[in-house]
Design a protein around this motif. Structure first.
Motif, PDB file in Angstrom:
ATOM      1  N   ASN A  68       0.802  -1.224   0.000  1.00 31.98           N
ATOM      2  CA  ASN A  68       0.000   0.000   0.000  1.00 31.98           C
ATOM      3  C   ASN A  68       0.832   1.271   0.000  1.00 31.98           C
ATOM      4  OD1 ASN A  68      -2.439  -1.496   0.145  1.00 31.98           O
ATOM      5  ND2 ASN A  68      -2.085  -1.802   2.330  1.00 31.98           N
ATOM      6  N   ASP A  69       2.097   1.182  -0.343  1.00 26.49           N
ATOM      7  CA  ASP A  69       2.988   2.344  -0.352  1.00 26.49           C
ATOM      8  C   ASP A  69       2.449   3.414  -1.302  1.00 26.49           C
ATOM      9  OD1 ASP A  69       5.021   4.202  -0.519  1.00 26.49           O
ATOM     10  OD2 ASP A  69       6.573   2.780  -1.084  1.00 26.49           O
ATOM     11  N   PRO A  70       2.071   4.579  -0.782  1.00 28.10           N
ATOM     12  CA  PRO A  70       1.525   5.631  -1.646  1.00 28.10           C
ATOM     13  C   PRO A  70       2.554   6.189  -2.630  1.00 28.10           C
ATOM     14  CG  PRO A  70       1.853   6.463   0.574  1.00 28.10           C
ATOM     15  CD  PRO A  70       2.153   4.985   0.606  1.00 28.10           C
ATOM     16  N   ASN A  71       3.820   5.995  -2.358  1.00 31.02           N
ATOM     17  CA  ASN A  71       4.865   6.486  -3.258  1.00 31.02           C
ATOM     18  C   ASN A  71       5.168   5.506  -4.383  1.00 31.02           C
ATOM     19  OD1 ASN A  71       5.259   8.851  -1.710  1.00 31.02           O
ATOM     20  ND2 ASN A  71       6.476   7.653  -0.258  1.00 31.02           N
ATOM     21  N   ALA A  72       4.508   4.364  -4.362  1.00 33.95           N
ATOM     22  CA  ALA A  72       4.779   3.328  -5.360  1.00 33.95           C
ATOM     23  C   ALA A  72       3.734   3.331  -6.471  1.00 33.95           C
ATOM     24  CB  ALA A  72       4.826   1.968  -4.685  1.00 33.95           C
ATOM     25  N   HIS A  73       3.113   4.473  -6.741  1.00 30.17           N
ATOM     26  CA  HIS A  73       2.053   4.534  -7.743  1.00 30.17           C
ATOM     27  C   HIS A  73       2.555   4.274  -9.158  1.00 30.17           C
ATOM     28  CE1 HIS A  73       3.700   8.586  -7.400  1.00 30.17           C
ATOM     29  NE2 HIS A  73       3.310   8.789  -8.637  1.00 30.17           N
ATOM     30  N   ASN A  74       3.835   4.419  -9.394  1.00 30.89           N
ATOM     31  CA  ASN A  74       4.404   4.154 -10.720  1.00 30.89           C
ATOM     32  C   ASN A  74       5.013   2.768 -10.828  1.00 30.89           C
ATOM     33  OD1 ASN A  74       3.723   6.700 -11.700  1.00 30.89           O
ATOM     34  ND2 ASN A  74       5.604   7.597 -10.900  1.00 30.89           N
ATOM     35  N   VAL A  75       4.746   1.933  -9.847  1.00 27.23           N
ATOM     36  CA  VAL A  75       5.336   0.602  -9.795  1.00 27.23           C
ATOM     37  C   VAL A  75       4.331  -0.408 -10.343  1.00 27.23           C
ATOM     38  CG1 VAL A  75       6.231  -1.166  -8.248  1.00 27.23           C
ATOM     39  CG2 VAL A  75       6.754   1.229  -7.821  1.00 27.23           C
ATOM     40  N   PRO A 112       2.421  -4.038 -10.923  1.00 28.64           N
ATOM     41  CA  PRO A 112       1.997  -5.088  -9.990  1.00 28.64           C
ATOM     42  C   PRO A 112       3.059  -6.180  -9.829  1.00 28.64           C
ATOM     43  CG  PRO A 112       0.198  -4.528 -11.454  1.00 28.64           C
ATOM     44  CD  PRO A 112       1.422  -3.797 -11.961  1.00 28.64           C
ATOM     45  N   SER A 113       3.759  -6.508 -10.905  1.00 29.18           N
ATOM     46  CA  SER A 113       4.791  -7.548 -10.799  1.00 29.18           C
ATOM     47  C   SER A 113       5.945  -7.071  -9.913  1.00 29.18           C
ATOM     48  CB  SER A 113       5.297  -7.960 -12.178  1.00 29.18           C
ATOM     49  OG  SER A 113       5.889  -6.874 -12.841  1.00 29.18           O
ATOM     50  N   HIS A 114       6.242  -5.781  -9.949  1.00 32.45           N
ATOM     51  CA  HIS A 114       7.287  -5.228  -9.074  1.00 32.45           C
ATOM     52  C   HIS A 114       6.846  -5.335  -7.609  1.00 32.45           C
ATOM     53  CE1 HIS A 114      10.655  -2.599  -7.924  1.00 32.45           C
ATOM     54  NE2 HIS A 114       9.799  -2.099  -7.059  1.00 32.45           N
ATOM     55  N   SER A 115       5.597  -4.984  -7.341  1.00 37.92           N
ATOM     56  CA  SER A 115       5.078  -5.080  -5.973  1.00 37.92           C
ATOM     57  C   SER A 115       5.129  -6.514  -5.472  1.00 37.92           C
ATOM     58  CB  SER A 115       3.637  -4.573  -5.918  1.00 37.92           C
ATOM     59  OG  SER A 115       3.603  -3.191  -6.152  1.00 37.92           O
ATOM     60  N   LYS A 116       4.764  -7.464  -6.335  1.00 39.12           N
ATOM     61  CA  LYS A 116       4.823  -8.879  -5.955  1.00 39.12           C
ATOM     62  C   LYS A 116       6.256  -9.300  -5.658  1.00 39.12           C
ATOM     63  CE  LYS A 116       0.775 -10.616  -8.380  1.00 39.12           C
ATOM     64  NZ  LYS A 116       0.292 -11.508  -9.440  1.00 39.12           N
ATOM     65  N   ALA A 117       7.192  -8.806  -6.468  1.00 45.44           N
ATOM     66  CA  ALA A 117       8.603  -9.154  -6.259  1.00 45.44           C
ATOM     67  C   ALA A 117       9.109  -8.605  -4.929  1.00 45.44           C
ATOM     68  CB  ALA A 117       9.458  -8.634  -7.412  1.00 45.44           C
ATOM     69  N   VAL A 118       8.698  -7.394  -4.584  1.00 45.85           N
ATOM     70  CA  VAL A 118       9.115  -6.800  -3.319  1.00 45.85           C
ATOM     71  C   VAL A 118       8.486  -7.558  -2.146  1.00 45.85           C
ATOM     72  CG1 VAL A 118       8.977  -4.704  -1.899  1.00 45.85           C
ATOM     73  CG2 VAL A 118       9.523  -4.524  -4.331  1.00 45.85           C
ATOM     74  N   ALA A 119       7.245  -8.003  -2.317  1.00 43.20           N
ATOM     75  CA  ALA A 119       6.550  -8.708  -1.241  1.00 43.20           C
ATOM     76  C   ALA A 119       7.021 -10.157  -1.087  1.00 43.20           C
ATOM     77  CB  ALA A 119       5.047  -8.681  -1.489  1.00 43.20           C
ATOM     78  N   PHE A 120       7.644 -10.727  -2.113  1.00 48.41           N
ATOM     79  CA  PHE A 120       8.033 -12.141  -2.080  1.00 48.41           C
ATOM     80  C   PHE A 120       8.838 -12.527  -0.839  1.00 48.41           C
ATOM     81  CE2 PHE A 120      11.146 -15.453  -2.864  1.00 48.41           C
ATOM     82  CZ  PHE A 120      10.322 -16.524  -3.144  1.00 48.41           C
TER      83      PHE A 120
END
Length: 94
Positions: free
Chosen positions: A46-53, A55-63
């Motif tokens: 839910n990082d508000p600064n990650a609006h340009n990221v 979904p695959s990047h978010s999944k990779a960070v969450a892995f």
């Protein structure tokens, strides 16, 4: 996991072992680790600064967070799966 990242595999497994040790030494509980990992996962997703990221990047960070969560659940049951087993479980969850 990409085979180009064996150092990360080792790091994740080391962190999982440290988490187990913290519980064994009664410095933290499995529940505290679970809550902390859930909190950081929510913050990452839910990082508000990650609006340009993507979904695959978010999944990779969450892995790694999810992998450590799965490792914590397994350790609570007295099981210590391999990295491959943990990664497979993370992939099946999401």
């Amino acid at each position: 996991m990409n085979t180009a990242n064996p150092q990360l595999e080792g790091l994740y497994m080391a962190l999982a072992a440290i988490n187990r040790l913290l519980v064994e030494k009664q410095l933290l509980t499995h529940e505290e680790i679970r809550e902390t990992l859930a909190e950081v996962e929510r913050a990452v997703i839910n990082d508000p600064n990650a609006h340009n990221v993507s979904p695959s990047h978010s999944k990779a960070v969450a892995f790694p967070i999810r992998l450590l969560s799965v490792a914590n659940e397994a350790a609570e049951k007295g099981v210590h799966p391999s990295f491959e087993e943990l990664a497979r479980h993370v992939g099946q969850q999401r």
